[in-house]
Design a protein around this motif. Structure first.
Motif, PDB file in Angstrom:
ATOM      1  N   ALA A  85       0.857  -1.187   0.000  1.00 23.35           N
ATOM      2  CA  ALA A  85       0.000   0.000   0.000  1.00 23.35           C
ATOM      3  C   ALA A  85       0.886   1.228   0.000  1.00 23.35           C
ATOM      4  O   ALA A  85       2.008   1.208   0.520  1.00 23.35           O
ATOM      5  N   MET A  86       0.383   2.280  -0.587  1.00 20.23           N
ATOM      6  CA  MET A  86       1.155   3.506  -0.724  1.00 20.23           C
ATOM      7  C   MET A  86       0.227   4.696  -0.497  1.00 20.23           C
ATOM      8  O   MET A  86      -0.805   4.818  -1.149  1.00 20.23           O
ATOM      9  N   ARG A  87       0.611   5.543   0.450  1.00 19.67           N
ATOM     10  CA  ARG A  87      -0.162   6.764   0.696  1.00 19.67           C
ATOM     11  C   ARG A  87       0.627   7.933   0.127  1.00 19.67           C
ATOM     12  O   ARG A  87       1.808   8.107   0.429  1.00 19.67           O
ATOM     13  N   PHE A  88      -0.032   8.738  -0.687  1.00 23.89           N
ATOM     14  CA  PHE A  88       0.655   9.836  -1.356  1.00 23.89           C
ATOM     15  C   PHE A  88       0.743  11.046  -0.436  1.00 23.89           C
ATOM     16  O   PHE A  88      -0.205  11.353   0.299  1.00 23.89           O
ATOM     17  N   ALA A 102      12.249   2.212  -1.445  1.00 21.40           N
ATOM     18  CA  ALA A 102      11.683   2.058  -2.788  1.00 21.40           C
ATOM     19  C   ALA A 102      10.285   2.666  -2.878  1.00 21.40           C
ATOM     20  O   ALA A 102       9.879   3.148  -3.936  1.00 21.40           O
ATOM     21  N   ARG A 103       9.559   2.670  -1.757  1.00 22.99           N
ATOM     22  CA  ARG A 103       8.186   3.171  -1.782  1.00 22.99           C
ATOM     23  C   ARG A 103       8.114   4.626  -2.192  1.00 22.99           C
ATOM     24  O   ARG A 103       7.249   5.028  -2.968  1.00 22.99           O
ATOM     25  N   SER A 104       9.039   5.451  -1.692  1.00 22.35           N
ATOM     26  CA  SER A 104       9.028   6.872  -2.047  1.00 22.35           C
ATOM     27  C   SER A 104       9.381   7.085  -3.514  1.00 22.35           C
ATOM     28  O   SER A 104       8.829   7.961  -4.187  1.00 22.35           O
ATOM     29  N   VAL A 105      10.298   6.262  -4.029  1.00 19.53           N
ATOM     30  CA  VAL A 105      10.657   6.340  -5.450  1.00 19.53           C
ATOM     31  C   VAL A 105       9.468   5.945  -6.308  1.00 19.53           C
ATOM     32  O   VAL A 105       9.151   6.593  -7.315  1.00 19.53           O
ATOM     33  N   LEU A 106       8.777   4.883  -5.905  1.00 24.50           N
ATOM     34  CA  LEU A 106       7.615   4.419  -6.647  1.00 24.50           C
ATOM     35  C   LEU A 106       6.509   5.469  -6.621  1.00 24.50           C
ATOM     36  O   LEU A 106       5.823   5.698  -7.622  1.00 24.50           O
TER      37      LEU A 106
END
Length: 390
Positions: A99-102, A377-381
């Motif tokens: 999961a990714m929160r912007f 990696a999450r921030s790059v993605l």
């Protein structure tokens, strides 16, 4: 302002810029140039704008694209009408892979392209030095050395529009691209998808849901008005395409279908990628889908076109201030080609991640998704997903 079909067809005044194509990118470029006081004419083949409720493939407004819309004067209106997408969630066979929160500065907004175009046309109507001429079919370009004459027809009438520069914003099937003899080179492999909009019953009104299932990806995105868009990859187009067929695909892969009674007309499309060579020739430049076709999976195409329009706005204004030299687009060609290539690589990656896969390849793919969901990696993605790397 917008001229009715049949209004004065041939002109003697040399415009600063003639834009062929009155879609989201062409209208935006006209607004950007118009706010600088440049004399601009937009030539659009369609006699009327898309009606409310008509299909709109592009819905994602990414942060860089929204900044360009701010410059054009419609950013706040887009914010008011759009749905905010605050996070993305990836699952497979009922298990969450990541999961990714912007961040607040990187929120994606969802608003159908036809609504953005309506706002741009309204804004264009406030600019007295910009004209939109509908019902004009462009068929030729005549180079006069100091300017180009755009020729065509409006009904039974011939059209001749002189301009110091011409921009082809006339989409994937661009006639301007053909007129400058640009090649349309394919990049990578394509894929087929089906798409349907219906009532959002997921309870995830601000979340993009990505189901990376063994038989192919199902993506869904919130839209204004309590609507959700479902997009599913398929091996081939269904022989019968209706809402029930799309709902059956979604339910077979995710375990949850959708209300077909509340669904609109579904569509099928092929996601392909192409790059024009060259993107500019002499006094003529291509922008948006006329210059590059980018897979809509990931929602990059429209925003990439807006960013190219902003670049072209600066280049054209500087060239006109310098006396309209012939070699105005060398820098534009180089920068936009590089940006389109990066976008295509990301789109190709998105399509590969959503391809049907089983066995060991499925386990490797899912493990990769889990790793991409972890810092750093999450921030790059997140930057890639929201196009902040462009």
């Amino acid at each position: 302002m917008t001229d009715p079909v049949g209004a004065d067809r041939s002109e003697t005044r040399i415009h600063d810029v003639a834009i062929v194509g009155g879609g989201a990118v062409g209208l935006l470029l006209a607004c950007l140039l118009g706010r600088r006081g440049r004399d601009v004419v937009v030539l659009e083949r369609r006699t009327d704008p898309p009606p409310p409720g008509s299909p709109s493939r592009a819905i994602g407004v990414h942060p860089p694209g929204l900044k360009v819309l701010d410059h054009a004067g419609i950013g706040e209106a887009v914010r008011d009408r759009a749905v905010v997408i605050r996070e993305g969630r990836v699952t497979c066979e009922g298990r969450t892979l990541g999961a990714m929160r912007f961040p607040r500065s990187g929120l994606v907004r969802s608003l159908p392209q036809r609504e953005v175009e309506a706002l741009l046309e309204e804004r264009l109507g406030e600019l007295p030095n910009v004209r939109l001429r509908r019902g004009v079919e462009v068929t030729g370009l005549r180079d006069r050395g100091t300017h180009v004459v755009v020729t065509g027809a409006a009904g039974d009438d011939e059209v001749a529009v002189p301009a110091r520069y011409v921009v082809g914003a006339d989409g994937v099937r661009s006639g301007i691209r053909s007129l400058i003899d640009a090649r349309w080179r394919p990049r990578g492999r394509g894929a087929t998808y089906v798409m349907c909009d219906t009532r959002d019953d997921t309870g995830a009104r601000e979340t993009a849901l990505l189901h990376f299932e063994p038989t192919g990806v199902v993506e869904s995105f919130p839209m204004p008005g309590g609507v959700r868009r479902y997009v599913a990859r398929v091996r081939r187009r269904p022989s019968v395409l209706d809402a029930a067929a799309v709902a059956a695909i979604v339910e077979a892969r995710t375990g949850q279908g959708f209300d077909t009674d509340a669904a609109g007309e579904p569509t099928a499309f092929d996601a392909r990628q192409h790059l024009a060579t060259p993107i500019a020739a002499g006094r003529v430049a291509l922008v948006g889908d006329a210059a590059h076709e980018v897979s809509p999976i990931g929602g990059q195409g429209m925003n990439l076109g807006w960013m190219a329009a902003q670049h072209l706005d600066h280049e054209l204004d500087a060239a006109l201030a310098a006396g309209a030299p012939l070699d105005a687009f060398a820098g534009y060609e180089r920068v936009r080609r590089a940006a389109a290539t990066r976008a295509m690589r990301q789109a190709a990656f998105n399509m590969r991640m959503g391809a049907p896969v089983t066995g060991l390849r499925l386990r490797v793919r899912n493990a990769s998704v889990r790793l991409l969901g972890l810092p750093p990696a999450r921030s790059v993605l997140a930057r890639a997903f929201t196009m902040r790397w462009l």
